[in-house]
Every structure is written in C-alpha cells, then in structure tokens.
Design a protein around this motif. Structure first.
Motif, PDB file in Angstrom:
ATOM      1  N   ASP A  47       0.911  -1.260  -0.116  1.00 54.26           N
ATOM      2  CA  ASP A  47       0.030  -0.137   0.065  1.00 54.26           C
ATOM      3  C   ASP A  47       0.833   1.418  -0.050  1.00 54.26           C
ATOM      4  OD1 ASP A  47      -2.856   0.627  -0.192  1.00 54.26           O
ATOM      5  OD2 ASP A  47      -2.835   1.606   1.772  1.00 54.26           O
ATOM      6  N   PHE A  54      -0.608   7.207  -6.015  1.00 52.74           N
ATOM      7  CA  PHE A  54      -1.704   8.094  -5.835  1.00 52.74           C
ATOM      8  C   PHE A  54      -1.605   9.337  -5.883  1.00 52.74           C
ATOM      9  CE2 PHE A  54      -5.654   7.785  -2.942  1.00 52.74           C
ATOM     10  CZ  PHE A  54      -6.491   7.800  -3.811  1.00 52.74           C
ATOM     11  N   GLU A  88      -0.184  10.179   5.459  1.00 51.49           N
ATOM     12  CA  GLU A  88      -0.039   8.942   5.168  1.00 51.49           C
ATOM     13  C   GLU A  88       1.267   8.218   4.950  1.00 51.49           C
ATOM     14  OE1 GLU A  88      -3.090   7.077   2.249  1.00 51.49           O
ATOM     15  OE2 GLU A  88      -4.594   8.257   3.356  1.00 51.49           O
ATOM     16  N   TYR A 115      -3.074  -1.895 -10.725  1.00 48.08           N
ATOM     17  CA  TYR A 115      -3.803  -0.895 -10.192  1.00 48.08           C
ATOM     18  C   TYR A 115      -3.276   0.466 -10.345  1.00 48.08           C
ATOM     19  CZ  TYR A 115      -7.325   0.750  -6.871  1.00 48.08           C
ATOM     20  OH  TYR A 115      -8.544   1.565  -6.207  1.00 48.08           O
ATOM     21  N   TYR A 143     -11.759   2.133   1.235  1.00 50.77           N
ATOM     22  CA  TYR A 143     -10.831   2.259   2.576  1.00 50.77           C
ATOM     23  C   TYR A 143     -11.679   2.688   3.503  1.00 50.77           C
ATOM     24  CZ  TYR A 143      -6.278   0.250   1.143  1.00 50.77           C
ATOM     25  OH  TYR A 143      -5.234  -0.687   0.811  1.00 50.77           O
ATOM     26  N   TRP A 168      -8.220   5.456   8.390  1.00 49.53           N
ATOM     27  CA  TRP A 168      -9.086   5.616   7.276  1.00 49.53           C
ATOM     28  C   TRP A 168     -10.677   5.595   7.720  1.00 49.53           C
ATOM     29  CZ3 TRP A 168      -4.361   2.766   6.223  1.00 49.53           C
ATOM     30  CH2 TRP A 168      -3.576   3.389   5.232  1.00 49.53           C
ATOM     31  N   GLU A 210      -9.821  -3.144  -6.041  1.00 53.71           N
ATOM     32  CA  GLU A 210      -9.656  -2.974  -4.658  1.00 53.71           C
ATOM     33  C   GLU A 210      -9.835  -4.618  -4.154  1.00 53.71           C
ATOM     34  OE1 GLU A 210      -8.935  -0.698  -2.397  1.00 53.71           O
ATOM     35  OE2 GLU A 210      -8.806   0.922  -3.735  1.00 53.71           O
ATOM     36  N   PHE A 213      -6.570  -6.126  -4.696  1.00 51.88           N
ATOM     37  CA  PHE A 213      -5.565  -5.456  -3.726  1.00 51.88           C
ATOM     38  C   PHE A 213      -5.679  -6.574  -2.369  1.00 51.88           C
ATOM     39  CE2 PHE A 213      -2.865  -2.633  -1.263  1.00 51.88           C
ATOM     40  CZ  PHE A 213      -2.007  -2.249  -2.321  1.00 51.88           C
TER      41      PHE A 213
HETATM   42  C1  HMH Z   1      -5.356   0.178  -2.587  1.00 56.43           C
HETATM   43  N1  HMH Z   1      -6.807   1.793  -1.978  1.00 56.43           N
HETATM   44  C2  HMH Z   1      -5.687   1.383  -1.786  1.00 56.43           C
HETATM   45  N2  HMH Z   1      -5.294   1.959  -1.034  1.00 56.43           N
HETATM   46  C3  HMH Z   1      -5.613   3.138  -0.359  1.00 56.43           C
HETATM   47  N3  HMH Z   1      -4.657   3.706   0.419  1.00 56.43           N
HETATM   48  C4  HMH Z   1      -6.683   3.618  -0.624  1.00 56.43           C
HETATM   49  C5  HMH Z   1      -7.218   2.945  -1.490  1.00 56.43           C
HETATM   50  C6  HMH Z   1      -7.091   4.986   0.083  1.00 56.43           C
HETATM   51  O1  HMH Z   1      -6.206   5.915   0.446  1.00 56.43           O
END
Ligand code: HMH
Length: 221
Positions: A47, A54, A88, A115, A143, A168, A210, A213
């Motif tokens: 993550d 992200f 984060e 992803y 999340y 979260w 998701e 993941f």
């Molecule tokens: C895979 N989805 C994933 N990681 C995250 N940290 C979030 C969503 C939300 O921030």
C-alpha cells in the motif's frame, strides 16, 4: 428516478461487488482478530507503493478541478485529500519501521502494478474531471468503509492494528468521503449519458482492483 443520486443507484446495482470490496476476507480478518501478521505486513508494504502512485493521480485531479470545475470548493476538498496523503506517507514510514518492514526494497506485486497502471491511465488529459473525481471517491470510499467496519460494533481488532483502521475509518475521513461523493453526484447529474456510463464502468473497475489488492495482501494472487 432523477432525484436519486447516481452513486446511490450504482451502489444498489453493484451491491455484490461493493460488498466484496468493503467486506473482504482480509479486512474481515483484521476485524475478527485472526489476521496473519505476514499478510498485514505485505499489505503495508504494497500500500505504501500504491499511495506513492496515488499522489500524482490526485495532483492531476487537482489540475482537472481547477480547469473544469464549476464550484471553487471542489479544490479545497481535494486539497484535503492531498494533505491526508502527505500524512499517510509519513505514517507508512513509521508503521513500517515499527513492524520491521523495509520500504526501500519492496517489489510491487501484479495486482498492485495493474492498479497503479490504471491510476496512471486516469491522469491523462483526455479523462474528464467528472470521471476522475468519481474514481477518486470510489478509491477512498472502499478504504473508509472497510476500515470503519474494523472499528464498528462487535469488532475484535487488536490494539496494535486499531491505529491503522483509525487512519481511514475515522469520522473526519468519513465526512471527507461524503464530500467527494457529493461532488461526484453533482457532476454526474449534469453529465450526458456517455460520461455517466463511462464513470460507472470506472467505478466497477476500481472496486475490482480493490478486491484484487486485498486478495494480494492475503497472498492469494
Ligand atoms: C489500494 N486503495 C488502496 N490503497 C489506499 N491507500 C486507498 C485505496 C485509500 O487511500
């Protein structure tokens, strides 16, 4: 039909998939206290890589909002997301050292790579703001729902994992996701049919990624 917000309709129509993403065996195992430490550590490292990818996605969304949005407050909501991501990343580093996970040599696994590649495709100038902000809502909402459930009534989440869930699952993050949902609904309401169906397809893909993941975190793929 017109007064039901689009996202509410989709969550009803795709209820099974939404539940698969937000009540996944991985997060359910955190909630019932049975999660394997190796799985949690795998999730943590993977993550961290995802969150790093992200950041440029959210930056691209900020740019789209600035160019295309009809409401100045969108920028502020998304900027709140940037601030949360900044936090984060620091948290991931602290948490990783606490669990002896080295973040410098993590190999991104297939589900994560796919992803991240999907995120990158959404950064293109050809992707409309409405599509990107709807994707952003879905990514954050999974999340939020997943981890809030780990703290809700009847949870047996271990003390050492509660902080992760809080990150979260807290109420502020819940309200932030609600604001993103409002933005997406407002945009969708004004959108032509082709944008609406594109956005729906993107939400479905987010939910599928998701699920993959979480499964990857359990070592299943
Ligand atoms: C895979 N989805 C994933 N990681 C995250 N940290 C979030 C969503 C939300 O921030």
């Amino acid at each position: 039909k017109k007064d039901i917000p689009m996202i509410k309709k989709w969550l009803n129509q795709h209820h099974q998939l939404y539940t698969a993403a937000t009540r996944h065996p991985f997060t359910l195992s955190i909630r019932d206290g049975s999660v394997q430490l190796s799985a949690f550590k795998r999730w943590l490292g993977q993550d961290y890589i995802f969150v790093r990818a992200f950041v440029p996605f959210v930056a691209s969304l900020l740019l789209k909002a600035w160019k295309e949005s009809d409401d100045d407050s969108d920028i502020e909501v998304i900027l709140g997301g940037v601030a949360a991501l900044n936090d984060e990343i620091s948290w991931f580093k602290r948490e990783a050292s606490k669990w002896n996970v080295s973040l410098s040599n993590i190999v991104p696994q297939k589900a994560n790579l796919e992803y991240c590649r999907f995120l990158e495709s959404l950064m293109s100038d050809d992707v409309e703001y409405t599509i990107a902000v709807t994707a952003f809502w879905a990514i954050e909402a999974v999340y939020q729902e997943s981890y809030a459930h780990c703290l809700a009534d009847g949870s047996k989440t271990s003390e050492e994992l509660k902080e992760t869930c809080q990150r979260w699952g807290n109420d502020d993050f819940g309200r932030y996701c609600g604001s993103l949902q409002d933005i997406a609904n407002r945009r969708l309401e004004k959108s032509p049919e082709d944008i609406i169906s594109k956005a729906e397809a993107i939400v479905i893909r987010v939910l599928e990624y998701e699920v993959e993941f979480w499964s990857m975190s359990r070592g299943e793929n």
